[in-house]
Design a protein around this motif. Structure first.
Motif, PDB file in Angstrom:
ATOM      1  N   MET A  92     -27.108  -4.885  -6.769  1.00 25.13           N
ATOM      2  CA  MET A  92     -27.069  -6.010  -5.831  1.00 25.13           C
ATOM      3  C   MET A  92     -26.666  -5.493  -4.454  1.00 25.13           C
ATOM      4  N   LYS A  93     -27.358  -5.923  -3.440  1.00 23.81           N
ATOM      5  CA  LYS A  93     -27.090  -5.471  -2.093  1.00 23.81           C
ATOM      6  C   LYS A  93     -25.810  -6.112  -1.566  1.00 23.81           C
ATOM      7  N   LYS A  94     -24.938  -5.275  -0.962  1.00 18.99           N
ATOM      8  CA  LYS A  94     -23.697  -5.797  -0.430  1.00 18.99           C
ATOM      9  C   LYS A  94     -23.965  -6.713   0.754  1.00 18.99           C
ATOM     10  N   MET A  95     -23.140  -7.775   0.845  1.00 16.38           N
ATOM     11  CA  MET A  95     -23.267  -8.701   1.964  1.00 16.38           C
ATOM     12  C   MET A  95     -22.860  -7.985   3.246  1.00 16.38           C
ATOM     13  N   ASN A  96     -23.688  -8.111   4.273  1.00 19.52           N
ATOM     14  CA  ASN A  96     -23.443  -7.422   5.530  1.00 19.52           C
ATOM     15  C   ASN A  96     -22.841  -8.391   6.548  1.00 19.52           C
ATOM     16  N   PHE A  97     -21.559  -8.204   6.862  1.00 18.47           N
ATOM     17  CA  PHE A  97     -20.902  -9.065   7.851  1.00 18.47           C
ATOM     18  C   PHE A  97     -20.937  -8.442   9.238  1.00 18.47           C
ATOM     19  N   GLY A  98     -21.627  -7.321   9.353  1.00 21.54           N
ATOM     20  CA  GLY A  98     -21.827  -6.710  10.656  1.00 21.54           C
ATOM     21  C   GLY A  98     -20.541  -6.451  11.398  1.00 21.54           C
ATOM     22  N   PRO A  99     -20.453  -6.857  12.671  1.00 20.28           N
ATOM     23  CA  PRO A  99     -19.278  -6.554  13.503  1.00 20.28           C
ATOM     24  C   PRO A  99     -18.010  -7.289  13.069  1.00 20.28           C
ATOM     25  N   LEU A 100     -18.164  -8.308  12.205  1.00 19.23           N
ATOM     26  CA  LEU A 100     -16.999  -9.072  11.754  1.00 19.23           C
ATOM     27  C   LEU A 100     -16.338  -8.460  10.523  1.00 19.23           C
ATOM     28  N   ARG A 101     -16.954  -7.405   9.974  1.00 24.59           N
ATOM     29  CA  ARG A 101     -16.452  -6.826   8.728  1.00 24.59           C
ATOM     30  C   ARG A 101     -14.995  -6.365   8.819  1.00 24.59           C
ATOM     31  N   PRO A 102     -14.572  -5.618   9.864  1.00 30.90           N
ATOM     32  CA  PRO A 102     -13.154  -5.198   9.933  1.00 30.90           C
ATOM     33  C   PRO A 102     -12.198  -6.383  10.018  1.00 30.90           C
ATOM     34  N   ILE A 103     -12.600  -7.393  10.781  1.00 34.70           N
ATOM     35  CA  ILE A 103     -11.727  -8.551  10.972  1.00 34.70           C
ATOM     36  C   ILE A 103     -11.581  -9.324   9.673  1.00 34.70           C
ATOM     37  N   LEU A 104     -12.675  -9.533   8.983  1.00 31.60           N
ATOM     38  CA  LEU A 104     -12.622 -10.270   7.722  1.00 31.60           C
ATOM     39  C   LEU A 104     -11.828  -9.498   6.673  1.00 31.60           C
ATOM     40  N   ALA A 105     -11.969  -8.173   6.681  1.00 35.38           N
ATOM     41  CA  ALA A 105     -11.219  -7.361   5.717  1.00 35.38           C
ATOM     42  C   ALA A 105      -9.714  -7.472   5.966  1.00 35.38           C
ATOM     43  N   PHE A 106      -9.302  -7.358   7.233  1.00 35.68           N
ATOM     44  CA  PHE A 106      -7.878  -7.488   7.559  1.00 35.68           C
ATOM     45  C   PHE A 106      -7.380  -8.900   7.286  1.00 35.68           C
ATOM     46  N   ALA A 107      -8.220  -9.895   7.566  1.00 27.96           N
ATOM     47  CA  ALA A 107      -7.828 -11.281   7.322  1.00 27.96           C
ATOM     48  C   ALA A 107      -7.602 -11.523   5.833  1.00 27.96           C
ATOM     49  N   LEU A 108      -8.450 -10.937   4.990  1.00 28.48           N
ATOM     50  CA  LEU A 108      -8.305 -11.104   3.543  1.00 28.48           C
ATOM     51  C   LEU A 108      -7.005 -10.462   3.057  1.00 28.48           C
ATOM     52  N   VAL A 109      -6.718  -9.262   3.549  1.00 27.77           N
ATOM     53  CA  VAL A 109      -5.470  -8.605   3.164  1.00 27.77           C
ATOM     54  C   VAL A 109      -4.264  -9.423   3.634  1.00 27.77           C
ATOM     55  N   ALA A 110      -4.320  -9.920   4.866  1.00 28.96           N
ATOM     56  CA  ALA A 110      -3.223 -10.718   5.403  1.00 28.96           C
ATOM     57  C   ALA A 110      -3.029 -11.997   4.590  1.00 28.96           C
ATOM     58  N   PHE A 111      -4.137 -12.622   4.208  1.00 25.06           N
ATOM     59  CA  PHE A 111      -4.057 -13.849   3.406  1.00 25.06           C
ATOM     60  C   PHE A 111      -3.369 -13.570   2.071  1.00 25.06           C
ATOM     61  N   CYS A 112      -3.713 -12.469   1.458  1.00 22.65           N
ATOM     62  CA  CYS A 112      -3.092 -12.113   0.176  1.00 22.65           C
ATOM     63  C   CYS A 112      -1.593 -11.851   0.344  1.00 22.65           C
ATOM     64  N   ILE A 113      -1.217 -11.166   1.428  1.00 20.16           N
ATOM     65  CA  ILE A 113       0.196 -10.874   1.676  1.00 20.16           C
ATOM     66  C   ILE A 113       0.979 -12.165   1.873  1.00 20.16           C
ATOM     67  N   LEU A 114       0.441 -13.070   2.668  1.00 16.93           N
ATOM     68  CA  LEU A 114       1.124 -14.339   2.919  1.00 16.93           C
ATOM     69  C   LEU A 114       1.245 -15.170   1.647  1.00 16.93           C
ATOM     70  N   THR A 115       0.218 -15.149   0.830  1.00 20.21           N
ATOM     71  CA  THR A 115       0.248 -15.909  -0.420  1.00 20.21           C
ATOM     72  C   THR A 115       1.288 -15.345  -1.380  1.00 20.21           C
ATOM     73  N   VAL A 116       1.284 -14.016  -1.526  1.00 18.80           N
ATOM     74  CA  VAL A 116       2.268 -13.380  -2.411  1.00 18.80           C
ATOM     75  C   VAL A 116       3.683 -13.650  -1.925  1.00 18.80           C
ATOM     76  N   SER A 117       3.894 -13.544  -0.611  1.00 24.09           N
ATOM     77  CA  SER A 117       5.217 -13.805  -0.053  1.00 24.09           C
ATOM     78  C   SER A 117       5.662 -15.230  -0.345  1.00 24.09           C
ATOM     79  N   ARG A 118       4.768 -16.179  -0.149  1.00 25.76           N
ATOM     80  CA  ARG A 118       5.114 -17.584  -0.402  1.00 25.76           C
ATOM     81  C   ARG A 118       5.470 -17.806  -1.863  1.00 25.76           C
ATOM     82  N   MET A 119       4.703 -17.216  -2.761  1.00 22.52           N
ATOM     83  CA  MET A 119       4.959 -17.415  -4.183  1.00 22.52           C
ATOM     84  C   MET A 119       6.284 -16.776  -4.599  1.00 22.52           C
TER      85      MET A 119
END
Length: 644
Positions: free
Chosen positions: A1-28
């Motif tokens: 399966m071809k990976k989804m290409n987020f183009g120039p937004l890929r670094p931002i989305l990757a960091f946002a996903l990591v940040a979201f996970c950190i905030l969620t874990v911290s809250r829990m």
């Protein structure tokens, strides 16, 4: 399966996903830490869902600008290299802020029972005191913060370099389309609603426990929301709803227990009080005790930590139902020196319009020929005390630099023993002058990180630096002062009051934890008969009472009561500000106003400290609301002066 290409937004989305996970874990993790309180609120589902909503909004605000720029700018050439460097800095710094604020949250909750808020910012302007406090009492937390910050910055920088090097840009004709989509989704995500008002803490609050509601937020959001509110001091109307100005004034006067004493003029609450004592004017000394709740006072049913204060409670006029107006020292200073009622804004000690020309008993007494002073063991600029005092009637200030060879110095200045020794010296010298004096003496030993000299007390706790031990030490120092004062030449001509500024670590699952506002207060001196006063009383009632006891007739805007006069049961009342919640307590009920114009009413059991939801008449709510709004209204309209 071809990976989804987020183009120039890929670094931002990757960091946002990591940040979201950190905030969620911290809250829990925080929620599990406070599991009993979360379970009592039946809020696990709301905590998780609304928490995710807040985190998404936070990340949208953080990344909407770099996402827009990434959509439009090239990734190759000179511009591309500069942009990639700027993006890496933004991503890593943003992630570090989120991580650091979550790491700073547990110790802040332990101290204030809330996520970092405006206090976090206000303390940052006092780096000497704060860093000293952290170094002495929070070494583990500092170490964890340093390690977490270092790892976030190092790993984030390495990862950002790798992920931005492989970024691809879309064709030029797709870039404007992507930019429009980014802006639309980013703004919608940041607002988190299609309604008129964007997401705010009140919108996701669901519990009567303030901390549980705060857990829904993340600490970066909580802090930035507080900072944004600090830009302009918001009036109580913004939180509790509006009421006609004339009605506010009318109801405040009616509930003052002295409606016949108000004098006509442009200052609505200006009133005259004739002193109950009419002899030679006496000196006045206010001994303001740091963080001393009734629960630490043995003579009030608390821990056996205060044998000297317990003895003094039997020797003077003791108030058994005294309540503070707030949870911070500046709120206590506000009440005891100005009689000003609490508001959801900062205490007037720190507000810009009250730095001069604002009513204080120091200004009044100065005009009556008194020498007025403030004695403190630390640096008087803390919490803007020095500026406020000097601008409003205090003639001289004694602070840390004025102590010659003190016996002990801690993070917050000299010990309480040194403070009281200095105070005794000052009073002895002032008594030689043909002039009465007023002195506000503010202790500091009973403050985190709880430092005090060794060998003075038998520790209550096995660990050395604990609040209980410093309460006991502070009481020891108080006893040494009164041993000297009772033998002094100034004793017969002086009225003393020992009163706390607030309780320590005020928290709880109630909108306003009434029992944590309960503080000790006792008035002593020649001619003060021993008695236990069971009337409900606020620390803002003390200024008019003290003026009456020292023989000073006054005309002032204070709405506090002169407790030397009779007070009917139906006129007893207490005002309490707990963060943004305002409580108006009487013998029959407690009315609480919360942001979003929410009103809650209860009955309060003074024996068990239990609150029971109860319906009250609209007139009761109106009276409470008028008093909740008056402070902000008086500040805004410059009503709080001695006279025009």
């Amino acid at each position: 399966m071809k990976k989804m290409n987020f183009g120039p937004l890929r670094p931002i989305l990757a960091f946002a996903l990591v940040a979201f996970c950190i905030l969620t874990v911290s809250r829990m993790l925080l929620a599990l830490w406070m599991a009993e309180r979360v379970s009592s609120s039946e809020g696990w589902g709301a905590l998780i869902l609304q928490g995710a909503r807040v985190d998404i909004a936070t990340l949208c605000w953080l990344f909407i600008l770099p996402s827009l720029l990434a959509s439009l700018l090239p990734v190759d050439g000179i511009i591309g290299k500069i942009w990639r460097l700027a993006l890496r800095v933004w991503l890593v710094f943003g992630l570090w802020i989120l991580v650091y604020m979550e790491l700073a949250t547990p110790p802040f909750i332990m101290e204030y029972d809330l996520r970092p808020n405006r206090l976090f910012v206000e303390y940052l302007i006092y780096p000497k005191e704060v860093f000293s406090m952290l170094w002495v009492g929070y070494k583990l937390e500092l170490f964890i913060g340093l390690v977490g910050s270092t790892m976030t910055l190092a790993l984030g920088w390495l990862w950002s370099g790798k992920i931005t090097r492989t970024t691809k840009q879309f064709k030029w004709y797709w870039r404007p389309v992507l930019a429009i989509i980014v802006v639309l989704l980013g703004v919608l995500g940041a607002r988190s609603t299609l309604g008129h008002r964007p997401l705010n803490p009140a919108m996701v609050a669901f519990s009567s426990d303030p901390l549980v509601n705060d857990l829904v937020l993340n600490s970066s959001y909580s802090l930035l929301f507080a900072v944004n509110n600090m830009k302009s001091e918001r009036s109580a109307e913004k939180f509790y709803g509006k009421m006609a100005q004339d009605k506010v004034i009318e109801l405040v006067k009616q509930s003052s227990a002295k409606p016949e004493r108000f004098v006509p003029g442009s200052l609505p609450t200006l009133n005259q009080n004739i002193a109950s004592y009419q002899g030679k004017k006496k000196n006045l000394v206010i001994l303001l005790q740091e963080s001393l709740g009734a629960r630490f006072v043995g003579g009030m049913g608390g821990l056996p930590l205060t044998p000297n204060l317990d003895k003094l409670l039997k020797e003077g006029w003791a108030f058994n139902q005294m309540y503070a107006t707030g949870t911070r020292s500046v709120r206590g200073i506000e009440a005891i020196t100005t009689g000003f009622p609490p508001t959801p804004s900062r205490a007037v000690v720190k507000l810009s319009k009250s730095q001069t020309g604002f009513f204080t008993i120091a200004e009044l007494l100065k005009n009556e020929g008194y020498h007025t002073q403030f004695i403190y063991g630390g640096e008087a600029h803390f919490d803007n005390m020095k500026s406020f005092f000097l601008g409003n009637g205090f003639e001289d200030i004694v602070e840390e630099k004025d102590y010659q060879s003190p016996s002990f110095k801690g993070s917050w200045g000299v010990s309480d023993e040194d403070l009281y020794t200095k105070a005794h010296q000052e009073f002895t010298q002032l008594n030689k002058q043909n002039r009465p004096f007023f002195s506000l003496v503010f202790t500091s030993s009973n403050h985190s990180p709880f430092e005090y000299p060794e060998g003075k007390i038998e520790p209550y706790d096995s660990e050395y630096n604990t609040r209980n031990n410093t309460v006991k030490y502070s009481d020891y120092a108080l006893g040494t002062f009164f041993d000297k004062a009772k033998q002094s030449k100034y004793w017969d001509d002086t009225v003393f009051i020992i009163i706390a500024d607030h309780d320590a670590q005020v928290h709880g699952s109630q909108l306003v934890p009434v029992n944590h506002f309960h503080i000790p207060a006792v008035i002593l001196g020649n001619g003060i008969a021993p008695r236990i006063d069971e009337r409900l009383v606020n620390n803002l009632d003390m200024p008019p009472t003290l003026l009456s006891l020292i023989g000073v007739d006054s005309v002032s805007p204070m709405i506090g009561r002169d407790m030397t006069q009779p007070l009917a049961r139906e006129d007893e009342r207490v005002m309490m500000q707990f963060d943004k919640n305002y409580g108006y307590l009487t013998r029959d009920n407690l009315v609480v106003f919360s942001p979003g114009e929410k009103v809650s009413s209860y009955t309060y059991n003074f024996d068990t400290n239990e609150l029971t939801p109860a319906q009250v008449e609209q007139s009761v709510i109106d009276r409470a609301k008028a008093n909740a709004l008056f402070g902000s209204m008086a500040y805004k309209n410059n009503w709080y002066k001695s006279d025009n």
